[in-house]
Motif scaffolding. Structure first.
Motif, PDB file in Angstrom:
ATOM      1  N   LYS A  58       5.307  10.237   9.325  1.00  0.00           N
ATOM      2  CA  LYS A  58       6.092  10.696   8.193  1.00  0.00           C
ATOM      3  C   LYS A  58       7.438  11.237   8.632  1.00  0.00           C
ATOM      4  O   LYS A  58       8.467  10.964   8.021  1.00  0.00           O
ATOM      5  CB  LYS A  58       5.307  11.765   7.407  1.00  0.00           C
TER       6      LYS A  58
ATOM      7  N   PHE B 111       1.602  -3.265   6.889  1.00  0.00           N
ATOM      8  CA  PHE B 111       1.480  -2.629   5.583  1.00  0.00           C
ATOM      9  C   PHE B 111       1.947  -3.551   4.465  1.00  0.00           C
ATOM     10  O   PHE B 111       3.061  -3.449   3.966  1.00  0.00           O
ATOM     11  CB  PHE B 111       2.255  -1.313   5.570  1.00  0.00           C
TER      12      PHE B 111
ATOM     13  N   LEU C 197       0.837  -1.185   0.000  1.00  0.00           N
ATOM     14  CA  LEU C 197       0.000   0.000   0.000  1.00  0.00           C
ATOM     15  C   LEU C 197       0.883   1.249   0.000  1.00  0.00           C
ATOM     16  O   LEU C 197       1.867   1.311   0.735  1.00  0.00           O
ATOM     17  CB  LEU C 197      -0.896  -0.002   1.245  1.00  0.00           C
ATOM     18  N   PHE C 198       0.567   2.218  -0.837  1.00  0.00           N
ATOM     19  CA  PHE C 198       1.287   3.472  -1.075  1.00  0.00           C
ATOM     20  C   PHE C 198       2.507   3.287  -1.966  1.00  0.00           C
ATOM     21  O   PHE C 198       3.143   4.257  -2.361  1.00  0.00           O
ATOM     22  CB  PHE C 198       1.693   4.170   0.237  1.00  0.00           C
TER      23      PHE C 198
ATOM     24  N   TYR D  86       8.926   1.947   4.740  1.00  0.00           N
ATOM     25  CA  TYR D  86       8.074   1.247   5.716  1.00  0.00           C
ATOM     26  C   TYR D  86       8.889   0.926   6.984  1.00  0.00           C
ATOM     27  O   TYR D  86       8.366   1.009   8.094  1.00  0.00           O
ATOM     28  CB  TYR D  86       7.502  -0.027   5.103  1.00  0.00           C
TER      29      TYR D  86
ATOM     30  N   ASN E 232      -8.155   3.931   9.921  1.00  0.00           N
ATOM     31  CA  ASN E 232      -7.747   4.886   8.894  1.00  0.00           C
ATOM     32  C   ASN E 232      -6.268   4.669   8.580  1.00  0.00           C
ATOM     33  O   ASN E 232      -5.386   5.197   9.251  1.00  0.00           O
ATOM     34  CB  ASN E 232      -7.985   6.321   9.389  1.00  0.00           C
ATOM     35  N   TRP E 233      -5.991   3.882   7.552  1.00  0.00           N
ATOM     36  CA  TRP E 233      -4.618   3.525   7.197  1.00  0.00           C
ATOM     37  C   TRP E 233      -3.793   4.758   6.824  1.00  0.00           C
ATOM     38  O   TRP E 233      -2.635   4.894   7.216  1.00  0.00           O
ATOM     39  CB  TRP E 233      -4.604   2.531   6.043  1.00  0.00           C
ATOM     40  N   LYS E 234      -4.389   5.656   6.053  1.00  0.00           N
ATOM     41  CA  LYS E 234      -3.672   6.855   5.593  1.00  0.00           C
ATOM     42  C   LYS E 234      -3.281   7.731   6.784  1.00  0.00           C
ATOM     43  O   LYS E 234      -2.177   8.288   6.819  1.00  0.00           O
ATOM     44  CB  LYS E 234      -4.565   7.642   4.628  1.00  0.00           C
ATOM     45  N   GLU E 235      -4.142   7.848   7.753  1.00  0.00           N
ATOM     46  CA  GLU E 235      -3.847   8.669   8.925  1.00  0.00           C
ATOM     47  C   GLU E 235      -2.647   8.121   9.693  1.00  0.00           C
ATOM     48  O   GLU E 235      -1.750   8.873  10.083  1.00  0.00           O
ATOM     49  CB  GLU E 235      -5.072   8.730   9.840  1.00  0.00           C
TER      50      GLU E 235
ATOM     51  N   TRP F 157      -0.289   6.212   8.523  1.00  0.00           N
ATOM     52  CA  TRP F 157       0.866   6.397   7.646  1.00  0.00           C
ATOM     53  C   TRP F 157       1.410   7.829   7.755  1.00  0.00           C
ATOM     54  O   TRP F 157       2.605   8.046   7.954  1.00  0.00           O
ATOM     55  CB  TRP F 157       0.464   6.083   6.211  1.00  0.00           C
ATOM     56  N   ASP F 158       0.519   8.814   7.666  1.00  0.00           N
ATOM     57  CA  ASP F 158       0.930  10.205   7.682  1.00  0.00           C
ATOM     58  C   ASP F 158       1.462  10.652   9.044  1.00  0.00           C
ATOM     59  O   ASP F 158       2.353  11.494   9.123  1.00  0.00           O
ATOM     60  CB  ASP F 158      -0.240  11.107   7.274  1.00  0.00           C
TER      61      ASP F 158
END
Length: 340
Positions: free
Chosen positions: A339, A316, A91-92, A99, A330-333, A335-336
């Motif tokens: 960062k 991931f 993912l991404f 990762y 919320n996978w994106k949250e 991940w972000d």
């Protein structure tokens, strides 16, 4: 827990009652402003004390009899291999090192929680075949957090001759699988040097900020309640919902947990459990079972293993893998948040 109504100016008797209640170990809740008067905290604050008591409203207090005295986080890294047994993109669709870095950063963020300030947390990285640049990137993350760690460059040759080259499906074991088993074996040897709890982590599990605190406080609470060591898996794996099974539910610090019979190779447990089932754990490093984690599953028939709902850490992998991305998160949250 006791309830008491609020007044603008505490009377002498009210003050005396609060002092006596505090001495006796009671917590008094002011229902008017949701303040725990005896602790000077709000009811949505962190109420538990590491090694002393676990508090969950409205169930009250559990005296901690199984105190956690140290945590060793052992991270197995291999930035040169994207996927162990697949050719799909994660993912991404980033490079593997990204990762790995976010996994480490998420763990370091989680270790900074105020509730864990009294706990000794040690980090160790066991790396196989990452480039010099990747190792420097890993080092820079630890330096940024001001956290010391140990680095072990894996010597696969120490373990290769102990690994059966044909798996239970009759197929040849690949070099990547051999190095993975060697890395697990090295991590188990390192666990024998640890003092108390060990968290074995693969380098593609990104954690929520409250992950380590939730696991440690839940470990103390449940191990004290059942008077036994346990195993915690921080990930709510989607594949566990593919079949209907009877389970048990537990209340942790802030999450619900359920009994599971299977995990992958990221889990937290005690040195006592590792030593008790040493031969089982090491057998996973000597031949490829079907499934690979079968020795772990055998242990879970004897010892309690639990995982959180919702997930504390996300694996991931690719978006279609039932062994990866946990549901209702919320996978994106996540991940972000890790960062930088």
């Amino acid at each position: 827990m006791k309830n008491i109504k609020n007044s603008n100016k505490p009377s002498f008797f009210k003050k005396l009652f609060i002092k006596i209640s505090r001495k006796l170990g009671y917590e008094i809740i002011d229902q008017n402003n949701f303040e725990i008067i005896t602790s000077k905290k709000k009811i949505d604050d962190h109420l538990s004390t590491l090694g002393v008591k676990s508090i969950n409203l409205p169930l009250g207090e559990v005296k901690v009899t199984r105190k956690v005295i140290a945590l060793d986080v052992i991270i197995r890294t291999c930035a040169s291999v994207n996927m162990l047994t697949q050719n799909k993109s994660r993912l991404f669709e980033k490079e593997k090192i990204e990762y790995t870095i976010r996994t480490i950063r998420s763990l370091l963020n989680s270790s900074k929680d105020h509730g864990l300030k009294r706990l000794e947390i040690n980090f160790k990285v066991i790396d196989h075949n990452s480039t010099k640049e990747n190792l420097e990137s890993i080092d820079s993350v630890f330096k940024k957090f001001g956290k010391k760690y140990s680095l072990i460059n894996l010597d696969v040759s120490k373990f290769a001759n102990k690994i059966e080259k044909i798996n239970q499906r009759g197929k040849k074991v690949t070099d990547n699988q051999i190095s993975n088993m060697a890395n697990i074996h090295q991590s188990l040897l390192e666990a024998k040097k640890c003092e108390d709890l060990i968290y074995f982590v693969e380098d593609d599990y990104i954690h929520k900020k409250d992950s380590l605190k939730e696991m440690i406080f839940t470990y103390e609470r449940l191990a004290s309640q059942i008077n036994n060591e346990i195993i915690l898996c921080p990930t709510d794996y989607p594949y566990l919902y593919a079949k209907s099974e009877i389970t048990q539910n537990f209340l942790g610090q802030n999450y619900h947990w359920r009994k599971v019979n299977e995990t992958l190779c990221t889990f937290l447990t005690s040195k006592k459990i590792i030593e008790k089932y040493w031969d089982k754990y090491v057998s996973m490093c000597k031949k490829e079972h079907a499934p690979f984690e079968k020795p772990l599953h055998d242990i879970y028939e004897e010892e309690l293993c639990i995982s959180p709902i919702p997930s504390l850490a996300l694996h991931f992998t690719n978006v279609n893998s039932i062994f990866g991305l946990s549901p209702n998160v919320n996978w994106k949250e996540i991940w972000d948040q890790n960062k930088n």
